[in-house]
Design an enzyme around this catalytic site. Structure first.
Site, mmCIF file in Angstrom:
data_model
loop_
_atom_site.group_PDB
_atom_site.id
_atom_site.type_symbol
_atom_site.label_atom_id
_atom_site.label_comp_id
_atom_site.label_asym_id
_atom_site.label_seq_id
_atom_site.Cartn_x
_atom_site.Cartn_y
_atom_site.Cartn_z
ATOM 1 C CD1 TRP A 1 -65.694 -37.967 4.532
ATOM 2 C CD2 TRP A 1 -67.795 -37.242 4.895
ATOM 3 N NE1 TRP A 1 -66.329 -37.850 3.318
ATOM 4 C CE2 TRP A 1 -67.611 -37.413 3.505
ATOM 5 C CE3 TRP A 1 -69.032 -36.799 5.357
ATOM 6 C CZ2 TRP A 1 -68.625 -37.147 2.576
ATOM 7 C CZ3 TRP A 1 -70.045 -36.538 4.436
ATOM 8 C CH2 TRP A 1 -69.834 -36.712 3.064
ATOM 9 C CD1 TRP B 1 -84.364 -42.459 7.501
ATOM 10 C CD2 TRP B 1 -83.132 -42.156 9.338
ATOM 11 N NE1 TRP B 1 -84.723 -41.249 8.053
ATOM 12 C CE2 TRP B 1 -83.981 -41.040 9.176
ATOM 13 C CE3 TRP B 1 -82.262 -42.186 10.427
ATOM 14 C CZ2 TRP B 1 -83.984 -39.968 10.078
ATOM 15 C CZ3 TRP B 1 -82.269 -41.129 11.319
ATOM 16 C CH2 TRP B 1 -83.122 -40.038 11.138
ATOM 17 C CD GLU C 1 -62.966 -41.001 4.380
ATOM 18 O OE1 GLU C 1 -63.981 -41.347 4.990
ATOM 19 O OE2 GLU C 1 -62.998 -40.587 3.208
ATOM 20 C CD1 TRP D 1 -89.410 -43.835 6.629
ATOM 21 C CD2 TRP D 1 -88.074 -44.862 5.153
ATOM 22 N NE1 TRP D 1 -88.502 -42.912 6.167
ATOM 23 C CE2 TRP D 1 -87.661 -43.511 5.269
ATOM 24 C CE3 TRP D 1 -87.366 -45.696 4.275
ATOM 25 C CZ2 TRP D 1 -86.586 -42.980 4.541
ATOM 26 C CZ3 TRP D 1 -86.300 -45.169 3.570
ATOM 27 C CH2 TRP D 1 -85.923 -43.828 3.700
ATOM 28 C CD1 TRP E 1 -77.134 -45.637 10.563
ATOM 29 C CD2 TRP E 1 -78.559 -46.540 9.092
ATOM 30 N NE1 TRP E 1 -76.968 -47.001 10.596
ATOM 31 C CE2 TRP E 1 -77.833 -47.582 9.716
ATOM 32 C CE3 TRP E 1 -79.512 -46.879 8.131
ATOM 33 C CZ2 TRP E 1 -78.035 -48.930 9.393
ATOM 34 C CZ3 TRP E 1 -79.707 -48.217 7.814
ATOM 35 C CH2 TRP E 1 -78.974 -49.218 8.442
HETATM 36 C C1 FAD Z 1 -74.552 -46.194 8.063
HETATM 37 C C2 FAD Z 1 -73.232 -45.739 8.639
HETATM 38 C C3 FAD Z 1 -73.077 -45.654 10.017
HETATM 39 C C4 FAD Z 1 -71.862 -45.213 10.566
HETATM 40 N N1 FAD Z 1 -71.745 -45.134 11.933
HETATM 41 C C5 FAD Z 1 -70.598 -44.656 12.467
HETATM 42 C C6 FAD Z 1 -70.460 -44.538 13.878
HETATM 43 O O1 FAD Z 1 -71.380 -44.829 14.651
HETATM 44 N N2 FAD Z 1 -69.279 -44.082 14.361
HETATM 45 C C7 FAD Z 1 -68.242 -43.737 13.542
HETATM 46 O O2 FAD Z 1 -67.181 -43.332 14.041
HETATM 47 N N3 FAD Z 1 -68.363 -43.826 12.214
HETATM 48 C C8 FAD Z 1 -69.498 -44.284 11.654
HETATM 49 N N4 FAD Z 1 -69.589 -44.402 10.300
HETATM 50 C C9 FAD Z 1 -68.475 -43.933 9.458
HETATM 51 C C10 FAD Z 1 -67.420 -45.009 9.126
HETATM 52 O O3 FAD Z 1 -68.030 -46.155 8.642
HETATM 53 C C11 FAD Z 1 -66.529 -45.373 10.316
HETATM 54 O O4 FAD Z 1 -66.016 -44.196 10.909
HETATM 55 C C12 FAD Z 1 -65.369 -46.239 9.905
HETATM 56 O O5 FAD Z 1 -65.818 -47.405 9.264
HETATM 57 C C13 FAD Z 1 -64.529 -46.617 11.122
HETATM 58 O O6 FAD Z 1 -63.507 -47.495 10.734
HETATM 59 P P1 FAD Z 1 -62.010 -46.997 10.605
HETATM 60 O O7 FAD Z 1 -61.581 -46.290 11.841
HETATM 61 O O8 FAD Z 1 -61.187 -48.141 10.167
HETATM 62 O O9 FAD Z 1 -62.158 -45.929 9.430
HETATM 63 P P2 FAD Z 1 -61.086 -45.211 8.518
HETATM 64 O O10 FAD Z 1 -61.483 -45.432 7.106
HETATM 65 O O11 FAD Z 1 -59.718 -45.585 8.883
HETATM 66 O O12 FAD Z 1 -61.336 -43.666 8.813
HETATM 67 C C14 FAD Z 1 -60.599 -42.933 9.788
HETATM 68 C C15 FAD Z 1 -61.524 -42.208 10.715
HETATM 69 O O13 FAD Z 1 -62.232 -41.208 9.994
HETATM 70 C C16 FAD Z 1 -63.549 -41.086 10.502
HETATM 71 N N5 FAD Z 1 -64.496 -41.428 9.434
HETATM 72 C C17 FAD Z 1 -64.257 -42.178 8.343
HETATM 73 N N6 FAD Z 1 -65.340 -42.213 7.539
HETATM 74 C C18 FAD Z 1 -66.290 -41.479 8.157
HETATM 75 C C19 FAD Z 1 -67.637 -41.150 7.839
HETATM 76 N N7 FAD Z 1 -68.234 -41.559 6.719
HETATM 77 N N8 FAD Z 1 -68.312 -40.397 8.716
HETATM 78 C C20 FAD Z 1 -67.735 -39.953 9.843
HETATM 79 N N9 FAD Z 1 -66.473 -40.235 10.200
HETATM 80 C C21 FAD Z 1 -65.760 -40.987 9.371
HETATM 81 C C22 FAD Z 1 -63.662 -42.071 11.649
HETATM 82 O O14 FAD Z 1 -63.388 -41.385 12.851
HETATM 83 C C23 FAD Z 1 -62.578 -43.085 11.329
HETATM 84 O O15 FAD Z 1 -62.070 -43.739 12.456
HETATM 85 C C24 FAD Z 1 -70.793 -44.848 9.720
HETATM 86 C C25 FAD Z 1 -70.959 -44.956 8.329
HETATM 87 C C26 FAD Z 1 -72.157 -45.398 7.800
HETATM 88 C C27 FAD Z 1 -72.296 -45.500 6.314
#
Ligand code: FAD
Length: 469
Positions: free
Chosen positions: A279, A360, A276, A307, A383
């Site tokens: 990502w 979006w 993650e 849209w 998005w």
């Molecule tokens: C529509 C949409 C908008 C999002 N906007 C953001 C945003 O503005 N900022 C943001 O940091 N993340 C964003 N994310 C990705 C993700 O949802 C969040 O990083 C995550 O929910 C943060 O919670 P966590 O730290 O508990 O995640 P965990 O599941 O614990 O993941 C650990 C870390 O991995 C990174 N990560 C995890 N999933 C993703 C992902 N899909 N894309 C990029 N990094 C990821 C983050 O840094 C996160 O803190 C978005 C996802 C979607 C679908």
């Protein structure tokens, strides 16, 4: 140590532990003057809002106190970063400027200006990789081109040697007596709003969250639980990485150390977590290589697609009043805490784009206003993934059904009941399909504002028509 005055320009690195530029500044200079430049917009910003600014203010407060304990002092100024740095360089006679690199187009543009400024003033500029384990040019295909798909990117990213940690700085030399603005509160930006649900800001709180992730078993069970939005199943470190309260190197190394002592299943979970983190860097690399994603679809095939969503549907979505319990729970979690679970972010974003046909970019901007972890690259990536227009996005014809998503990810309705209080007494089976009798689930709770299968067909038709044009 040579008598050298240096500025450290704090940006998205609001910590003293394992901070690359700050570490080098402390090593090289006899006095390091830590500075932060506040933005000057007031009352409304399309890309941020009260919760993230409240968190930022708390991080600056904590940073300022941490610097005081070292005998140093944070200097706060406000305005255009380049102009303010110029004033500070002239006021202090600093010979060197240190900062950690940022990757979004605004940050990079500012860096270009600051480099030119240093050149003009004869100041030596030192800038470092710090926000990521690997910058975009480090992770390339065999033929030296960028990756546009996550899986091969992550394979390469995982295989690269990772940078090691630097110690927490212990001295920055004497405190500067320069004039400084006070640490801001929300009033400074003319913002207000309920911030009671926002996590505690600052480096110490972030370090506690990282410890909790590892010690509580959340990391070890991440693979199985991470898609379930009820309770804490993910790290909740998004905002800490966003503001640089934690070093990505330290988080990575701690995960690796935890994996070394873990069972095979737990090790697998930790690997999933590390992927993650990849990502995050994948989307940062996409933004570096394609800054145009802020203005248009990453995938040229979908540029110009209509849209046709309505304002009143967007309003219902943004208030958590769509009549789809999982959607409303997600938006209300966001409005209350500045956070939304990743799985729910995927469900609500696909719903806005594919069921309500809203652009979006409306959702992107709304998320940026409310998310404490709001990060341009990940948010745009998320998005565009949901809209089907992004790098390695969900194909346009794979449209999630909010009712079946609820059954899979919130099977006992615990998440919905937590965030939609008027549904607390409603039986779970009623969250899994539209009401058959056309009666609201609870007094005052709306009926579903659209029919999922009708809107799904409409989306498929819109995409097919655009592709055939
Ligand atoms: C529509 C949409 C908008 C999002 N906007 C953001 C945003 O503005 N900022 C943001 O940091 N993340 C964003 N994310 C990705 C993700 O949802 C969040 O990083 C995550 O929910 C943060 O919670 P966590 O730290 O508990 O995640 P965990 O599941 O614990 O993941 C650990 C870390 O991995 C990174 N990560 C995890 N999933 C993703 C992902 N899909 N894309 C990029 N990094 C990821 C983050 O840094 C996160 O803190 C978005 C996802 C979607 C679908």
């Amino acid at each position: 140590m040579p008598a050298r005055i240096a500025l450290h320009w704090f940006r998205k690195d609001l910590r003293l532990t394992d901070n690359t530029a700050l570490h080098h500044a402390a090593k090289d200079a006899s006095q390091v003057i830590p500075v932060y430049i506040l933005s000057t917009w007031k009352t409304h910003h399309q890309w941020t809002g009260a919760k993230r600014q409240h968190f930022l203010a708390g991080c600056l407060d904590s940073l300022s106190k941490n610097l005081d304990t070292l005998g140093s002092r944070l200097i706060l100024r406000a305005g255009d970063a380049c102009q303010e740095l110029e004033k500070l360089l002239l006021e202090t006679n600093a010979t060197d400027l240190y900062f950690n690199r940022d990757y979004d187009p605004y940050g990079r543009n500012m860096e270009t200006q600051v480099l030119a400024l240093c050149d003009r003033l004869g100041v030596t500029c030192h800038h470092y990789k710090d926000r990521v384990l690997h910058e975009a040019p480090e992770v390339l295909t065999g033929s030296g081109t960028e990756y546009r798909v996550y899986t091969p990117y992550s394979r390469n990213w995982l295989s690269l040697p990772k940078p090691t940690l630097l110690p927490r700085v212990t001295s920055l030399g004497p405190a500067s007596t320069l004039p400084s603005l006070p640490v801001p509160t929300l009033d400074y930006w003319g913002l207000s709003g309920d911030v009671s649900g926002v996590l505690e800001p600052g480096e110490r709180a972030a370090r506690q969250r990282m410890k909790h992730l590892i010690d509580s078993g959340i990391l070890h069970a991440y693979k199985d639980k991470r898609n379930l939005p009820a309770g804490q199943t993910t790290s909740r470190l998004g905002q800490d990485l966003r503001f640089g309260l934690l070093s990505i190197r330290e988080l990575y190394q701690r995960c690796r150390a935890a994996a070394a002592d873990a069972s095979p299943a737990a090790r697998d979970s930790i690997e999933t977590y590390i992927k993650e983190l990849a990502w995050r860097e994948f989307y940062l690399a996409i933004l570096v290589n394609h800054p145009e994603v802020f203005d248009e679809e990453f995938n040229p095939d979908w540029r110009g697609i209509p849209w046709p969503g309505s304002d009143h549907h967007f309003l219902a979505w943004s208030q958590g009043r769509t009549g789809f319990p999982i959607i409303d729970a997600g938006i209300r979690e966001l409005l209350h805490t500045g956070f939304m679970h990743n799985r729910v972010r995927m469900i609500v974003s696909m719903f806005l784009t594919k069921d309500l046909h809203c652009h979006w970019r409306l959702g992107e901007s709304f998320f940026m206003q409310h998310l404490v972890d709001g990060e341009n690259a990940s948010n745009n990536g998320g998005w565009q993934w949901s809209a089907g227009t992004g790098a390695d996005a969900a194909p346009y014809f794979r449209i999630q059904n909010p009712w079946t998503q609820t059954k899979t990810y919130d099977p006992d309705g615990a998440y919905i009941r937590q965030w939609v209080p008027e549904l607390r007494a409603v039986s779970t089976d009623r969250f899994l399909a539209p009401p058959k009798d056309n009666r609201p689930l609870a007094p005052g709770y709306p009926l579903p504002i659209v029919d999922h299968s009708t809107e799904r067909d409409r989306t498929l038709a819109l995409f097919k028509k655009h592709r055939a044009r």
